[in-house]
Write an enzyme that holds these catalytic residues in place. Structure first.
Site, mmCIF file in Angstrom:
data_model
loop_
_atom_site.group_PDB
_atom_site.id
_atom_site.type_symbol
_atom_site.label_atom_id
_atom_site.label_comp_id
_atom_site.label_asym_id
_atom_site.label_seq_id
_atom_site.Cartn_x
_atom_site.Cartn_y
_atom_site.Cartn_z
ATOM 1 N N SER A 125 0.811 -1.217 0.000
ATOM 2 C CA SER A 125 0.000 0.000 0.000
ATOM 3 C C SER A 125 0.851 1.277 0.000
ATOM 4 O O SER A 125 1.651 1.484 -0.891
ATOM 5 C CB SER A 125 -0.940 -0.069 1.195
ATOM 6 O OG SER A 125 -1.802 1.012 1.227
ATOM 7 N N ASP B 12 -3.318 6.277 -3.020
ATOM 8 C CA ASP B 12 -2.169 5.667 -2.348
ATOM 9 C C ASP B 12 -1.562 4.588 -3.256
ATOM 10 O O ASP B 12 -1.990 4.406 -4.400
ATOM 11 C CB ASP B 12 -2.546 5.124 -0.953
ATOM 12 C CG ASP B 12 -3.327 3.836 -1.019
ATOM 13 O OD1 ASP B 12 -3.950 3.573 -2.064
ATOM 14 O OD2 ASP B 12 -3.312 3.067 -0.045
ATOM 15 N N ASP C 2 -1.580 1.399 -3.645
ATOM 16 C CA ASP C 2 -2.349 0.306 -4.273
ATOM 17 C C ASP C 2 -3.762 0.757 -4.629
ATOM 18 O O ASP C 2 -4.636 -0.060 -4.930
ATOM 19 C CB ASP C 2 -2.384 -0.947 -3.391
ATOM 20 C CG ASP C 2 -3.067 -0.710 -2.061
ATOM 21 O OD1 ASP C 2 -3.123 0.452 -1.618
ATOM 22 O OD2 ASP C 2 -3.549 -1.685 -1.448
ATOM 23 N N GLU D 208 -12.510 5.902 6.512
ATOM 24 C CA GLU D 208 -11.505 6.328 7.470
ATOM 25 C C GLU D 208 -11.071 7.726 7.039
ATOM 26 O O GLU D 208 -11.114 8.052 5.842
ATOM 27 C CB GLU D 208 -10.304 5.386 7.450
ATOM 28 C CG GLU D 208 -10.613 4.026 8.041
ATOM 29 C CD GLU D 208 -9.357 3.189 8.263
ATOM 30 O OE1 GLU D 208 -9.226 2.621 9.348
ATOM 31 O OE2 GLU D 208 -8.518 3.093 7.346
ATOM 32 N N ARG E 39 -3.597 4.732 20.681
ATOM 33 C CA ARG E 39 -3.820 3.316 20.309
ATOM 34 C C ARG E 39 -2.513 2.725 19.787
ATOM 35 O O ARG E 39 -1.698 3.442 19.181
ATOM 36 C CB ARG E 39 -4.923 3.187 19.236
ATOM 37 C CG ARG E 39 -4.679 4.004 17.983
ATOM 38 C CD ARG E 39 -5.730 3.737 16.913
ATOM 39 N NE ARG E 39 -5.498 2.476 16.238
ATOM 40 C CZ ARG E 39 -4.686 2.312 15.193
ATOM 41 N NH1 ARG E 39 -4.008 3.327 14.700
ATOM 42 N NH2 ARG E 39 -4.538 1.130 14.651
ATOM 43 N N PRO E 40 -2.326 1.416 20.023
ATOM 44 C CA PRO E 40 -1.139 0.793 19.443
ATOM 45 C C PRO E 40 -1.362 0.622 17.946
ATOM 46 O O PRO E 40 -2.456 0.225 17.535
ATOM 47 C CB PRO E 40 -1.074 -0.569 20.142
ATOM 48 C CG PRO E 40 -2.463 -0.849 20.619
ATOM 49 C CD PRO E 40 -3.167 0.463 20.794
ATOM 50 N N GLY F 279 -1.342 -0.969 14.292
ATOM 51 C CA GLY F 279 -1.448 -2.344 13.802
ATOM 52 C C GLY F 279 -0.429 -2.628 12.708
ATOM 53 O O GLY F 279 -0.304 -3.763 12.259
HETATM 54 C C1 16G Z 1 -4.027 -0.458 7.485
HETATM 55 C C2 16G Z 1 -5.510 -0.485 7.267
HETATM 56 C C3 16G Z 1 -6.064 0.912 7.304
HETATM 57 C C4 16G Z 1 -5.706 1.558 8.621
HETATM 58 C C5 16G Z 1 -4.231 1.495 8.858
HETATM 59 C C6 16G Z 1 -3.926 1.907 10.264
HETATM 60 C C7 16G Z 1 -6.756 -1.990 5.845
HETATM 61 C C8 16G Z 1 -6.927 -2.523 4.469
HETATM 62 N N1 16G Z 1 -5.818 -1.060 5.984
HETATM 63 O O1 16G Z 1 -3.387 0.215 6.455
HETATM 64 O O2 16G Z 1 -7.438 0.813 7.182
HETATM 65 O O3 16G Z 1 -6.108 2.896 8.641
HETATM 66 O O4 16G Z 1 -3.792 0.153 8.718
HETATM 67 O O5 16G Z 1 -2.564 1.765 10.506
HETATM 68 O O6 16G Z 1 -7.442 -2.378 6.773
HETATM 69 P P1 16G Z 1 -2.012 1.790 11.956
HETATM 70 O O7 16G Z 1 -2.662 0.670 12.740
HETATM 71 O O8 16G Z 1 -0.538 1.625 11.798
HETATM 72 O O9 16G Z 1 -2.357 3.119 12.533
HETATM 73 MG MG MG Z 2 -3.741 1.109 0.332
#
Ligand code: 16G
Ligand code: MG
Length: 577
Positions: A96, A307, A309, A401, A529-530, A532
């Site tokens: 992405s 972005d 992708d 989002e 928040r942690p 992801g």
């Molecule tokens: C990923 C998620 C996006 C989210 C981002 C948060 C999908 C397809 N993509 O790119 O939706 O906004 O993670 O990132 O679910 P973060 O947890 O590092 O803040």
């Molecule tokens: Mg993307």
């Protein structure tokens, strides 16, 4: 009593000129042979010692150089997923908006949804299995899900434009071949195009023609029919697209010929010189709050950033005083929800519309939706799958989002009602006309997942119908200033949250500290928040002025650093402007 079951296994798949022509040669073999071959195949894709992989919010994502064994194993897993669902599934190879040296992989379920959450654990287990333990890891999944391994499997595969894509695709295909799965490698596609294709295929064409060309035709036909003729005073059918030097640029060029003269698109950052996502793309524009490199912009000119992708989109313009204005996911969802709401009431249909946001949504957007537009708003955890899930609770669920990832979901019932109304001759023509526009909007919207190209066309349609320039759209509400920071800590899981990430439950005392800080600021709001996708804790703050938002974010960062085991230097206060 032990059973010996013979399974069909594909030993040769050859792709002909079109993906529909796949020649498959079958042989028979035993389950134990397949598992043994999976272990043997791992020799060409050895797993490095000491690395733990995790299937996160958007699949696996890492430096591309270490992902080969993960791709091989995801080939194995995708075949199992296909058998379990008795349908074709898909695998997308992309990282992405991450820098070009990164890559990633995610599985897509039969109707174009994200992989079911319960399988994320299986993906993580398999990715971390030692080479020699792959057979037993597969067997554990087969037993846990009770998969009939004798069923055939079929997988669609695509990748973004990263140079690491082809070798990683090969590793994935090796995994699929070991499992005897059929597959179609579509080469380079946007993530949402792959989601679309797998849904079209599994719905036997009911969602559209399962080809890339079919995707452009479906979108373009709906777009052209929705475009109202007549002179426009403010809306100009001219737009500049920042393609992030990625796949979105290539695919927009393909779409262009289908749009004829209805929209003049200039594609910049098309990958011919710059690097993927470097100083460009939706994430850069949203986070840096400034235009990408590589664009020459006139005041008021509507610009769009995809972005890497092409599953996220943001709009922006620079006004006559040179001030940058961002129209992010919140502005897009407000625009779409407002327009669809009008069409629904004009059609006379009883359908409830709701908007799903995350805690990152600008407070002004939430207030505008609830207080002015009277639209119910739900808050979901970050990550597309959470928003998607919540949006299913409405007849028409708009989810976005703030970063620009989002779409609209129409329930089956809503879809039927809308289609029936559009063909009901006994209805007043204005109602029928509104229902017809809704059916076209359903065609224009990629309901499988957020889609930069589709969302861009949806926004253009609404702006044209309303005869709005970007500035008119932006005036719907004024964003509150905000700041997003990240803090490195020893272990980011030390931070835990509840209430769609709006409240921290651990470490002890953190939420109380945040509450005290927030109370000091006008229109203050903050949450942590942690992440992801990165090894950090994210801190978000908004307030009445930029200086206050910056200071609140800083003060909360210090609390995270002190209470959640910060590493490195303590966060420094923002510099005075
Ligand atoms: C990923 C998620 C996006 C989210 C981002 C948060 C999908 C397809 N993509 O790119 O939706 O906004 O993670 O990132 O679910 P973060 O947890 O590092 O803040
Ligand atoms: Mg993307």
């Amino acid at each position: 009593m032990s059973k010996v079951i013979l399974y069909f296994r594909v030993v040769q798949v050859s792709l002909c000129s079109t993906w529909r022509q796949v020649r498959i040669v079958y042989s028979t073999c035993k389950m134990s042979d397949i598992l043994a071959e999976a272990v043997k195949g791992a020799a060409a894709h050895p797993r490095p010692e000491g690395i733990q992989f995790a299937y996160g919010t958007a699949g696996f994502r890492d430096k591309s150089t270490i992902l080969d064994p993960v791709l091989y194993r995801m080939g194995l897993l995708a075949a199992l997923r296909s058998k379990a669902k008795k349908a074709t599934v898909a695998v997308m190879i992309t990282a992405s908006h991450n820098p070009e040296p990164d890559n990633g992989v995610k599985l897509v379920d039969p109707m174009g949804e994200m992989l079911e959450e319960s399988w994320e654990e299986h993906a993580t287990d398999l990715a971390n299995a030692k080479d020699e333990d792959i057979g037993s890891a597969l067997q554990r999944i087969i037993d846990a899900v009770d998969i009939d391994i004798s069923l055939p499997s079929d997988v669609f595969v695509a990748r973004d434009t990263r140079p690491s894509g082809p070798p990683l695709t090969q590793a994935l295909l090796d995994g699929l071949k070991v499992m005897g799965s059929t597959f179609t490698d579509f080469g380079i596609l946007t993530t949402p195009q792959l989601h679309y294709l797998v849904r079209c295929h599994n719905s036997k064409g009911a969602y559209g023609e399962p080809t890339e060309e079919g995707y452009y035709k479906k979108l373009a036909q709906a777009f052209l029919k929705l475009r109202k003729d007549g002179a426009k005073k403010k809306y100009e059918p001219v737009v500049i697209i920042d393609g992030a030097n990625g796949v979105g640029a290539l695919k927009t060029r393909k779409l262009q010929s289908h749009l004829h003269e209805s929209l003049r698109i200039t594609v910049c950052n098309d990958g011919s010189s710059g690097k993927l996502n470097e100083k460009c793309g939706a994430d850069f524009v949203k986070v840096q709050q400034k235009p990408p490199a590589g664009l020459e912009i006139q005041p008021g000119q509507r610009c769009v950033s995809f972005d890497g992708d092409a599953d996220r989109v943001v709009f922006f313009y620079v006004n006559k005083d040179g001030v940058f204005n961002l129209l992010d996911g919140d502005k897009i969802s407000t625009l779409i929800a407002g327009y669809l709401g009008e069409l629904v009431s004009a059609s006379g249909l009883q359908l409830n519309i709701g908007v799903v946001q995350t805690a990152y949504a600008n407070g002004s957007s939430t207030r505008y939706l609830e207080d002015v537009m009277k639209v119910p708003v739900s808050c979901a955890k970050t990550g597309v799958k959470h928003l998607h899930h919540k949006a299913l609770e409405f007849d028409v669920g708009v989810y976005f989002e703030a970063n620009g990832h989002g779409t609209v979901l129409f329930s089956d019932q809503a879809e039927q009602k809308i289609k029936a109304a559009s063909q009901d001759d006994s209805l007043e023509s204005s109602k029928r006309e509104a229902a017809t526009r809704l059916t076209l909007m359903m065609d224009l919207i990629n309901q499988t997942v957020g889609d930069a190209i589709s969302d861009f066309l949806v926004v253009e349609t609404i702006l044209s119908t309303r005869d709005w320039a970007a500035e008119d759209w932006n005036m719907q509400y004024r964003d509150l200033p905000s700041r997003l920071l990240k803090i490195k800590v020893k272990d980011r899981t030390a931070v835990q949250t509840t209430d769609a990430e709006r409240c921290a439950t651990a470490p002890a005392g953190l939420q109380e500290a945040i509450n005290k800080l927030v109370a000091k600021y006008q229109q203050g709001r903050s949450f942590v928040r942690p992440s992801g996708t990165e090894d950090v804790v994210r801190v978000f703050a908004e307030a009445d002025t930029q200086a206050n938002a910056d200071m609140l974010a800083h003060e909360v960062s210090v609390q995270v650093y002190q209470l959640a085991g910060g590493v490195g230097d303590q966060p420094q206060p923002p510099c005075a402007p």
